[in-house]
Structure formats: structure tokens, C-alpha cells
Write a protein that holds these residues in place. Structure first.
Motif, mmCIF file in Angstrom:
data_model
loop_
_atom_site.group_PDB
_atom_site.id
_atom_site.type_symbol
_atom_site.label_atom_id
_atom_site.label_comp_id
_atom_site.label_asym_id
_atom_site.label_seq_id
_atom_site.Cartn_x
_atom_site.Cartn_y
_atom_site.Cartn_z
ATOM 1 N N GLY A 60 0.812 -1.280 -0.005
ATOM 2 C CA GLY A 60 -0.183 0.190 -0.072
ATOM 3 C C GLY A 60 0.787 1.212 -0.056
ATOM 4 O O GLY A 60 0.414 2.278 -0.544
ATOM 5 N N ALA A 61 2.086 1.326 0.323
ATOM 6 C CA ALA A 61 3.003 2.504 0.263
ATOM 7 C C ALA A 61 3.452 2.703 -0.869
ATOM 8 O O ALA A 61 3.826 1.843 -1.618
ATOM 9 N N GLU A 62 3.336 4.001 -1.514
ATOM 10 C CA GLU A 62 3.844 4.650 -2.513
ATOM 11 C C GLU A 62 5.190 5.016 -2.075
ATOM 12 O O GLU A 62 5.467 5.949 -1.182
ATOM 13 N N VAL A 63 6.248 4.702 -2.913
ATOM 14 C CA VAL A 63 7.713 4.738 -2.689
ATOM 15 C C VAL A 63 8.394 5.459 -3.927
ATOM 16 O O VAL A 63 8.147 4.813 -5.298
ATOM 17 N N PRO A 64 9.270 6.423 -3.929
ATOM 18 C CA PRO A 64 9.985 6.929 -5.022
ATOM 19 C C PRO A 64 11.133 5.999 -5.336
ATOM 20 O O PRO A 64 11.504 5.050 -4.840
ATOM 21 N N VAL A 65 11.317 6.022 -6.665
ATOM 22 C CA VAL A 65 12.670 5.117 -7.099
ATOM 23 C C VAL A 65 13.719 5.618 -6.534
ATOM 24 O O VAL A 65 14.188 6.511 -6.184
#
Length: 79
Positions: free
Chosen positions: A64-69
Motif C-alpha cells: 500500500g505504500a507509494e515509494v519513490p524510485v
């Protein structure tokens, strides 16, 4: 040695992805090339493969977490 599992860029313009599911449990062993985590980009769901062999030591971001590259999403303890 403890090494980070960083969110890989899976397409040219990808800036971030959402973690859908970890495919390895904490303490689970992975070999180089094994699928480790399923992520959702703006185009598709993709299995991210391990770049090293080791044991999944820590999960930094859950499903569910949105993570940057480039950001660590977990850690492997290598042999």
C-alpha cells in the motif's frame, strides 16, 4: 553484510510505485533473480527481482505504500 533493496526504475519515466505485496516473508531466503516484491507502476503490476542473494532482514515499506524510485524498501542480509 546488510544491503538495501532499492525500488528499481522499471520504465523510462517511472518516478514511484506502490508496493502491492511482498513475495518473500521476513527471514526468507532469496537468490539473485528471484521475485521479491510485486509493485504497481502507472502502467502495470511488475515483480521486482532480487539483485543479490541473501535473507530478507527488514521490510521498510509494507503493501500500500507509494515509494519513490531509488528509496530502500527493505534489506537483505547477504552471506
Amino acid at each position: 553484510m546488510r544491503i538495501p533493496i532499492e525500488l528499481q526504475s522499471l520504465s523510462y519515466e517511472m518516478e514511484s510505485a506502490v508496493i502491492v505485496e511482498w513475495l518473500v516473508e521476513l527471514g526468507g531466503r532469496v537468490d539473485k533473480g528471484d521475485p521479491v516484491v510485486l509493485v504497481e507502476t502507472d502502467k502495470a503490476e511488475v515483480e521486482m527481482e532480487a539483485l543479490d542473494a541473501g535473507v530478507l532482514d527488514e521490510v521498510v515499506h509494507d503493501a500500500g505504500a507509494e515509494v519513490p524510485v531509488g528509496e530502500p524498501i527493505g534489506y537483505l542480509e547477504t552471506d
